[in-house]
Design an enzyme around this catalytic site. Structure first.
Site, PDB file in Angstrom:
ATOM      1  N   LYS A 205      31.235  44.300  26.364  1.00 61.74           N
ATOM      2  CA  LYS A 205      31.286  45.085  25.375  1.00 61.74           C
ATOM      3  C   LYS A 205      31.063  43.934  23.995  1.00 61.74           C
ATOM      4  O   LYS A 205      30.077  44.288  23.453  1.00 61.74           O
ATOM      5  CB  LYS A 205      32.548  45.785  25.286  1.00 61.74           C
ATOM      6  CG  LYS A 205      32.670  46.551  23.970  1.00 61.74           C
ATOM      7  CD  LYS A 205      34.093  47.489  23.998  1.00 61.74           C
ATOM      8  CE  LYS A 205      34.120  48.029  22.597  1.00 61.74           C
ATOM      9  NZ  LYS A 205      35.486  48.651  22.416  1.00 61.74           N
ATOM     10  N   GLU A 211      34.584  33.834  29.718  1.00 60.26           N
ATOM     11  CA  GLU A 211      34.339  33.730  31.301  1.00 60.26           C
ATOM     12  C   GLU A 211      32.731  34.459  31.563  1.00 60.26           C
ATOM     13  O   GLU A 211      31.899  33.974  32.269  1.00 60.26           O
ATOM     14  CB  GLU A 211      35.337  34.750  31.936  1.00 60.26           C
ATOM     15  CG  GLU A 211      36.803  34.288  31.934  1.00 60.26           C
ATOM     16  CD  GLU A 211      37.524  34.528  30.619  1.00 60.26           C
ATOM     17  OE1 GLU A 211      36.769  35.103  29.602  1.00 60.26           O
ATOM     18  OE2 GLU A 211      38.718  34.531  30.744  1.00 60.26           O
ATOM     19  N   GLY A 266      37.567  48.801  26.350  1.00 62.71           N
ATOM     20  CA  GLY A 266      36.896  48.029  27.694  1.00 62.71           C
ATOM     21  C   GLY A 266      37.529  48.679  29.043  1.00 62.71           C
ATOM     22  O   GLY A 266      36.655  49.195  30.046  1.00 62.71           O
ATOM     23  N   ARG A 267      38.662  48.939  28.955  1.00 65.31           N
ATOM     24  CA  ARG A 267      39.010  49.554  30.239  1.00 65.31           C
ATOM     25  C   ARG A 267      39.013  50.991  30.443  1.00 65.31           C
ATOM     26  O   ARG A 267      39.261  51.608  31.605  1.00 65.31           O
ATOM     27  CB  ARG A 267      40.896  49.487  30.387  1.00 65.31           C
ATOM     28  CG  ARG A 267      41.494  49.654  28.973  1.00 65.31           C
ATOM     29  CD  ARG A 267      42.934  48.987  29.169  1.00 65.31           C
ATOM     30  NE  ARG A 267      43.613  49.689  27.801  1.00 65.31           N
ATOM     31  CZ  ARG A 267      43.478  48.839  26.789  1.00 65.31           C
ATOM     32  NH1 ARG A 267      42.624  47.686  26.566  1.00 65.31           N
ATOM     33  NH2 ARG A 267      44.181  49.052  25.663  1.00 65.31           N
ATOM     34  N   GLU A 352      47.511  46.987  30.156  1.00 66.66           N
ATOM     35  CA  GLU A 352      46.724  46.309  29.062  1.00 66.66           C
ATOM     36  C   GLU A 352      47.174  47.578  27.869  1.00 66.66           C
ATOM     37  O   GLU A 352      47.095  47.438  26.831  1.00 66.66           O
ATOM     38  CB  GLU A 352      45.525  46.023  29.049  1.00 66.66           C
ATOM     39  CG  GLU A 352      44.785  45.202  28.144  1.00 66.66           C
ATOM     40  CD  GLU A 352      43.329  44.881  28.441  1.00 66.66           C
ATOM     41  OE1 GLU A 352      43.146  43.675  28.630  1.00 66.66           O
ATOM     42  OE2 GLU A 352      42.378  45.488  28.601  1.00 66.66           O
ATOM     43  N   HIS A 383      53.191  45.853  56.462  1.00 66.37           N
ATOM     44  CA  HIS A 383      53.592  44.538  57.259  1.00 66.37           C
ATOM     45  C   HIS A 383      53.854  43.311  56.438  1.00 66.37           C
ATOM     46  O   HIS A 383      53.415  41.880  56.844  1.00 66.37           O
ATOM     47  CB  HIS A 383      52.212  44.165  58.485  1.00 66.37           C
ATOM     48  CG  HIS A 383      52.194  45.294  59.400  1.00 66.37           C
ATOM     49  ND1 HIS A 383      52.985  45.250  60.577  1.00 66.37           N
ATOM     50  CD2 HIS A 383      51.361  46.512  59.217  1.00 66.37           C
ATOM     51  CE1 HIS A 383      52.560  46.480  61.154  1.00 66.37           C
ATOM     52  NE2 HIS A 383      51.612  47.328  60.276  1.00 66.37           N
ATOM     53  N   LYS A 511      43.709  33.415  24.642  1.00 67.30           N
ATOM     54  CA  LYS A 511      42.150  32.903  24.363  1.00 67.30           C
ATOM     55  C   LYS A 511      41.913  31.978  22.942  1.00 67.30           C
ATOM     56  O   LYS A 511      41.242  30.913  23.522  1.00 67.30           O
ATOM     57  CB  LYS A 511      41.337  34.322  23.902  1.00 67.30           C
ATOM     58  CG  LYS A 511      41.169  35.177  25.033  1.00 67.30           C
ATOM     59  CD  LYS A 511      40.448  36.542  24.345  1.00 67.30           C
ATOM     60  CE  LYS A 511      40.256  37.591  25.244  1.00 67.30           C
ATOM     61  NZ  LYS A 511      39.483  38.764  24.530  1.00 67.30           N
TER      62      LYS A 511
HETATM   63  O1  F6P Z   1      40.738  40.279  26.984  1.00 63.86           O
HETATM   64  C1  F6P Z   1      40.811  41.619  27.322  1.00 63.86           C
HETATM   65  C2  F6P Z   1      39.426  42.203  27.541  1.00 63.86           C
HETATM   66  O2  F6P Z   1      39.263  42.476  25.998  1.00 63.86           O
HETATM   67  C3  F6P Z   1      39.453  43.674  28.057  1.00 63.86           C
HETATM   68  O3  F6P Z   1      40.306  44.647  27.316  1.00 63.86           O
HETATM   69  C4  F6P Z   1      38.146  44.017  28.364  1.00 63.86           C
HETATM   70  O4  F6P Z   1      38.008  45.094  29.113  1.00 63.86           O
HETATM   71  C5  F6P Z   1      37.978  42.416  28.865  1.00 63.86           C
HETATM   72  O5  F6P Z   1      38.379  41.643  27.997  1.00 63.86           O
HETATM   73  C6  F6P Z   1      36.243  42.138  28.690  1.00 63.86           C
HETATM   74  O6  F6P Z   1      35.804  42.350  27.471  1.00 63.86           O
HETATM   75  P1  F6P Z   1      34.327  42.346  27.157  1.00 63.86           P
HETATM   76  O7  F6P Z   1      33.401  43.706  27.960  1.00 63.86           O
HETATM   77  O8  F6P Z   1      34.146  42.522  25.879  1.00 63.86           O
HETATM   78  O9  F6P Z   1      33.660  41.171  27.856  1.00 63.86           O
END
Ligand code: F6P
Length: 548
Positions: A205, A211, A266-267, A352, A383, A511
């Protein structure tokens, strides 16, 4: 308002004191209609909450709490496009993404549907070209491998849904999800894949998530090593983002940039173009069927009285377990292999959204909010950690989730799977009394001394609450309903606890610190004096042993 001081809360507390005298065994014995009374079905999705430690007065009290918290008004504010995500000054309109009506939404003045439909069309074009083989790589080959690079909501939802619907997956396409910054996630994949037939979806987003950015740049370098020409990026990279400028800077052409909007958390973004990999796997009509499932749950959530409203009931039960029974964790136990990622998806969705101690008004919460969510494939758990569920003495409410028929059937598997699922929820609820255990041991021919030794180990306290969610089959429609059910459940819980469920400031500190520590890990000693002794000791270790 301090909700814990209200008469509604106080009377629930008093009721719980009375109800805790009763075991689930008693509640079932007292009411032959208990399953009928405490289960509900919507378009095939059956929710059995009869094994929760509630009775009708408890439920009535919880419904009063929901009314006191203005659940219906908050729901309507969300669906009307009001900026209920106040700390980010944003509307919360992921429900627009699965709105299949032709009417304006949320209203004629701020209709977001033209943009939503335009991106759906862009998705459809891409999906049809890739699935039919018309989309060609830089050497003219059809695409065979789709790699979604994203993390959090840009990974968990599409990964869950693609796996859940794998029975419908296009036979010539393989799907991979890369989220970890550890190169051990991406490197083996790049060794295996052919750049000529690989399409990357960079789902982010913000397009700034570290990452995703590092993984995407590594993937681009890998592609360029084979293709040598910048134009090849347009054949092998798609971006899904609300920051198209950043995707352009990366080199992705406008035709390959799919927009999401700031009103999609995002979620909650699976329903947007973040779900592109799902649509590529099952086709756009399959993806839209999933949207229809979610839309069905949205309509149910908006139109059904609270006492029959499935997300509301699920939320109230969770509030009951957390705030009145004192449960600190809850387990998600999918029995179908294909929904193995459900616990991870719900961890983000629940924790979250509601893992907070400050209310939307900035005041500290007066009660505990979201429990810790965890889970695993049910039979694997049986198990492993189920021993603790049965005899560990913790109160751990469980959600059992299972489809009645298998999506990858083999003779002889499904009935035992269902038997195990039902056996576990029954064993957790009803346990085994001392006299039942004694009778079993006696019938097995043990003498008194042997019985005395074994008896304490053979007793199961039971009274562990659970909900069982059954679907006729794992199909896009049912999956859409299931995930929207949990989304709205989380929303209702947030309303009752007084939380803004749509921000996530708690992830920011880590972060910030990671960015500050990076130079130190790379060997810059300028800031060493400012570091705490633990962090500097650990960094010294990395400097000695790491290959960065
Ligand atoms: O760090 C949390 C977060 O902001 C989540 O809410 C989100 O889903 C994820 O990082 C990834 O964010 P993006 O889609 O901006 O890379």
């Amino acid at each position: 308002m301090n909700i814990t001081l209200t008469p509604e809360w106080q009377s629930l507390l008093q009721h719980q004191t009375r109800l805790e005298q009763k075991h689930l065994r008693d509640l079932f014995a007292e009411d032959p209609q208990r399953f009928k009374r405490f289960s509900a079905e919507l378009d095939g999705l059956l929710i059995d909450y009869s094994k929760q430690r509630i009775d009708q007065p408890a439920l009535d009290g919880l419904l009063a709490l929901a009314r006191l918290s203005n659940v219906e008004a908050w729901r309507d504010r969300m669906f009307s496009g009001e900026k209920i995500n106040i700390s980010e000054d944003r509307a919360v309109l992921h429900t627009a993404l699965r709105n299949m009506d032709f009417k304006p939404f949320p209203n004629a003045e701020h209709d977001v549907m033209p943009q939503v439909r335009a991106v759906r069309k862009q998705m459809r074009d891409i999906v049809e070209r890739v699935r039919s083989g018309l989309w060609r790589g830089f050497k003219g080959d059809a695409i065979q491998n789709i790699v979604n690079i994203g993390i959090g909501g840009s990974d968990l939802g599409p990964k869950l849904a693609t796996r859940a619907l794998s029975a419908m997956q296009h036979p010539n396409l393989n799907f991979y999800y890369v989220s970890n910054l550890d190169s051990a996630h991406l490197a083996p994949l790049l060794e295996e894949l052919d750049p000529r037939t690989t399409l990357f979806i960079v789902a982010s987003k913000t397009f700034t998530t570290q990452e995703t950015s590092i993984n995407a740049h590594t993937a681009r370098t890998w592609l360029m090593a084979a293709a040598m020409e910048e134009w090849a990026i347009g054949k092998h990279f798609i971006a899904v983002t609300s920051s198209p400028d950043k995707a352009r800077e990366f080199g992705i052409p406008d035709t390959n940039i799919l927009t999401i909007w700031d009103w999609v958390g995002g979620r909650y973004s699976l329903w947007s173009a973040v779900g592109l990999s799902v649509a590529l796997a099952i086709g756009m009509s399959g993806f839209e069927r999933m949207l229809q499932g979610a839309e069905t749950m949205d309509k149910h959530f908006c139109a059904t009285p609270l006492e029959h409203n499935l997300p509301v009931l699920m939320a109230l039960i969770s509030v009951w377990n957390t705030n009145f029974l004192g449960a600190e964790t809850t387990a998600i136990l999918p029995y179908n292999e294909s929904i193995r990622h459900l616990p991870a998806f719900l961890q983000q969705l629940e924790m979250e959204s509601n893992g907070k101690t400050v209310g939307r008004n900035g005041e500290p919460l007066t009660c505990r909010a979201n429990p810790i969510v965890w889970g695993e494939i049910g039979v694997n758990g049986q198990h492993a950690f189920f021993q603790l569920l049965h005899q560990g003495g913790w109160l751990i409410p469980c959600d059992f989730v299972v489809a009645a028929s298998s999506d990858h059937p083999l003779p002889g598997h499904q009935a035992p799977l269902l038997a195990n699922c039902l056996a576990q929820s029954a064993a957790l609820a009803f346990g085994k009394t001392e006299s039942q255990a004694r009778e079993e041991l006696t019938n097995a021919g043990l003498n008194e001394a042997q019985i005395a030794t074994l008896l304490p180990h053979k007793v199961f306290a039971g009274n562990q609450p659970s909900t069982t969610i059954l679907m006729p089959a794992l199909d896009p429609f049912q999956l859409g309903m299931l995930l929207a059910l949990y989304e709205h459940k989380v929303f209702v819980q947030g309303v009752i606890w007084g939380i803004n469920s749509f921000d996530q400031w708690g992830v920011e500190l880590g972060k910030q610190l990671a960015n500050r520590l990076l130079p130190a890990i790379l060997g810059n000693q300028d800031y060493d004096a400012q570091l705490d002794t633990s962090t500097s000791g650990l960094i010294a270790y990395f400097r000695r042993h790491g290959h960065v």
